[in-house]
Design an enzyme around this catalytic site. Sequence first.
Site, PDB file in Angstrom:
ATOM      1  N   SER A  66     -25.705  -9.685  31.651  1.00 58.40           N
ATOM      2  CA  SER A  66     -25.705 -10.699  30.364  1.00 58.40           C
ATOM      3  C   SER A  66     -27.047 -11.520  30.970  1.00 58.40           C
ATOM      4  O   SER A  66     -27.158 -12.118  31.952  1.00 58.40           O
ATOM      5  CB  SER A  66     -24.476 -11.462  30.484  1.00 58.40           C
ATOM      6  N   LYS A  96     -27.109  -7.682  27.195  1.00 61.93           N
ATOM      7  CA  LYS A  96     -26.690  -8.749  26.376  1.00 61.93           C
ATOM      8  C   LYS A  96     -27.562 -10.106  26.446  1.00 61.93           C
ATOM      9  O   LYS A  96     -27.703 -10.409  27.639  1.00 61.93           O
ATOM     10  CB  LYS A  96     -25.208  -9.054  26.977  1.00 61.93           C
ATOM     11  N   LYS A 156     -28.228 -14.054  25.336  1.00 60.71           N
ATOM     12  CA  LYS A 156     -27.641 -15.237  24.953  1.00 60.71           C
ATOM     13  C   LYS A 156     -28.627 -15.611  23.785  1.00 60.71           C
ATOM     14  O   LYS A 156     -29.790 -15.789  23.846  1.00 60.71           O
ATOM     15  CB  LYS A 156     -27.550 -16.104  26.032  1.00 60.71           C
ATOM     16  N   ASP A 165     -24.749 -12.824  22.437  1.00 58.64           N
ATOM     17  CA  ASP A 165     -23.725 -13.694  22.662  1.00 58.64           C
ATOM     18  C   ASP A 165     -23.982 -15.019  22.045  1.00 58.64           C
ATOM     19  O   ASP A 165     -25.056 -15.718  22.858  1.00 58.64           O
ATOM     20  CB  ASP A 165     -23.309 -13.469  24.050  1.00 58.64           C
ATOM     21  N   GLU A 176     -21.116 -11.368  19.845  1.00 60.31           N
ATOM     22  CA  GLU A 176     -19.995 -11.771  20.533  1.00 60.31           C
ATOM     23  C   GLU A 176     -19.877 -13.461  20.135  1.00 60.31           C
ATOM     24  O   GLU A 176     -20.985 -14.089  20.098  1.00 60.31           O
ATOM     25  CB  GLU A 176     -20.242 -11.876  22.028  1.00 60.31           C
ATOM     26  N   ASP A 194     -14.556 -13.592  22.376  1.00 64.93           N
ATOM     27  CA  ASP A 194     -14.474 -14.016  23.761  1.00 64.93           C
ATOM     28  C   ASP A 194     -13.608 -15.244  23.905  1.00 64.93           C
ATOM     29  O   ASP A 194     -12.503 -15.209  23.568  1.00 64.93           O
ATOM     30  CB  ASP A 194     -15.892 -14.283  24.315  1.00 64.93           C
ATOM     31  N   LYS A 208     -11.505 -11.046  29.567  1.00 56.82           N
ATOM     32  CA  LYS A 208     -11.756 -11.762  30.908  1.00 56.82           C
ATOM     33  C   LYS A 208     -10.577 -12.007  31.479  1.00 56.82           C
ATOM     34  O   LYS A 208      -9.511 -12.880  30.773  1.00 56.82           O
ATOM     35  CB  LYS A 208     -12.532 -13.224  30.476  1.00 56.82           C
ATOM     36  N   GLY A 263     -17.629 -11.370  32.004  1.00 58.98           N
ATOM     37  CA  GLY A 263     -17.867 -12.234  33.428  1.00 58.98           C
ATOM     38  C   GLY A 263     -17.966 -13.735  33.343  1.00 58.98           C
ATOM     39  O   GLY A 263     -18.124 -14.188  32.285  1.00 58.98           O
TER      40      GLY A 263
HETATM   41  O1  OSB Z   1     -19.820 -16.164  27.576  1.00 59.75           O
HETATM   42  O2  OSB Z   1     -19.471 -14.454  28.484  1.00 59.75           O
HETATM   43  C1  OSB Z   1     -20.076 -15.704  28.435  1.00 59.75           C
HETATM   44  C2  OSB Z   1     -21.069 -16.802  31.722  1.00 59.75           C
HETATM   45  C3  OSB Z   1     -20.492 -17.889  31.811  1.00 59.75           C
HETATM   46  C4  OSB Z   1     -19.555 -18.386  30.966  1.00 59.75           C
HETATM   47  C5  OSB Z   1     -19.488 -17.631  29.698  1.00 59.75           C
HETATM   48  C6  OSB Z   1     -20.213 -16.492  29.751  1.00 59.75           C
HETATM   49  C7  OSB Z   1     -20.995 -16.084  30.616  1.00 59.75           C
HETATM   50  C8  OSB Z   1     -21.630 -14.760  30.626  1.00 59.75           C
HETATM   51  C9  OSB Z   1     -22.202 -14.023  32.040  1.00 59.75           C
HETATM   52  O3  OSB Z   1     -22.019 -14.170  29.533  1.00 59.75           O
HETATM   53  C10 OSB Z   1     -21.443 -13.163  32.432  1.00 59.75           C
HETATM   54  C11 OSB Z   1     -21.547 -12.632  33.825  1.00 59.75           C
HETATM   55  O4  OSB Z   1     -22.717 -12.191  34.308  1.00 59.75           O
HETATM   56  O5  OSB Z   1     -20.923 -12.867  34.791  1.00 59.75           O
HETATM   57 MG    MG Z   2     -19.175 -14.666  25.744  1.00 61.48          MG
END
Ligand code: OSB
Ligand code: MG
Length: 369
Positions: free
Chosen positions: A135, A161, A163, A188, A213, A238, A262, A290
């Site tokens: 991510s 992924k 953001k 995401d 996402e 999510d 999660k 994560g």
């Molecule tokens: O939306 O998946 C998410 C991290 C913190 C809060 C929300 C998210 C995330 C990540 C990182 O996308 C995932 C990771 O590398 O642990």
């Molecule tokens: Mg997410």
Amino acid sequence: MQLQQVEIFALRMRLRHPFETSFGREDDREFLLVRARTQDFVGWGEVTVSHDPFYSYETVATAQSVLYEYLVPWALAAPIAHPDDLGARCAQVRGHQMAKAGLEGAVWDLYAQELGLPLARALGGTRDEIEVGISIGIEPTADLLLRQVERFIGEGYRRFKIKIKPGVDYDRLKAVRDTFGDIPMMADANSAYTLQDLPLLQRLDELGLMMIEQPLSYDDIVDHAELQRQLHTPICLDESIHGTDDLRHAIALRSGRILNVKIGRLGGLSAAKRSHDMCQAAGWPVWCGGMLESGVGRLHNVAITTLPGFTLPGDTAASSRYWEEDIIEPEVTVSPQGTIRVPDLPGIGHAVREDLVRSLAHAHWALRR
Ligand code: OSB
Ligand code: MG
């Protein structure tokens, strides 16, 4: 099993690279660890909260309070026959899924050790290797994003992924697509859009994303259903799925086609496993999300990902992607083929560096039977 003592540690760990999402930027990770002890074993769980109530309403402070006042005393009060039973015992506390999950995670670790099994096997997982993706946060410029993607392609990750947020979306994703071609890629949005953004979201269809996402609000499953009807790209939920009831509703409404599992958001490993089973029955693929976990939460994520319905690479990257020094020994590593070996020792399967945890903790609470 009868718990003898439960400790809660409040940790602050500096991230190697700041992580920015549509709801804000994290330079340090603040979270809680739970250490639970029986006569014979010690188990660890991670409470995947943050300092701020931006991803969800839970924070370090709310989770500490709910654990200390309610969940831990209830867990200590009587023997626990199976980790699945803890959910019913704690059901009177509404919500607070991450607090519940952190405690239940320690109990699952203990339960697996009592059976002499790796946590993955105690959960019913079958794989001995899992496939992982990465991510990537919102980078200050497109160029910096491209450099990150290039680096992680080189490290073997199987899925990328990225953001997005309004204004930092189509062009960024297009740049990645144009530069790196047909890589497995997704976006995401962390709830940054509304149905008013339909034209923009439809334009993302042309990029051939594996999924998008959580484009819409953190608690919505109705607008997502409307959006899914008008998009080719599968929606992955999510933020809006806080347990098996939300999931049942989302499947019935067709609010998406994929679930990000999660453990914290769903309320624990037992609920994560049941969510996996429901998605299998509904034909929804799942993958493990994560929360920038330390080694403890990371190993729980590795374990759940061994269940057969986890058919898409997750966000469980290597310890070194996040930390100069992780709190487990050995750290979680990713092979040049983008896979993680599932530990074969009992419980979470790696040692927790207790001295390091105690020295990093800025607060600590202990409750005994
Ligand atoms: O939306 O998946 C998410 C991290 C913190 C809060 C929300 C998210 C995330 C990540 C990182 O996308 C995932 C990771 O590398 O642990
Ligand atoms: Mg997410």
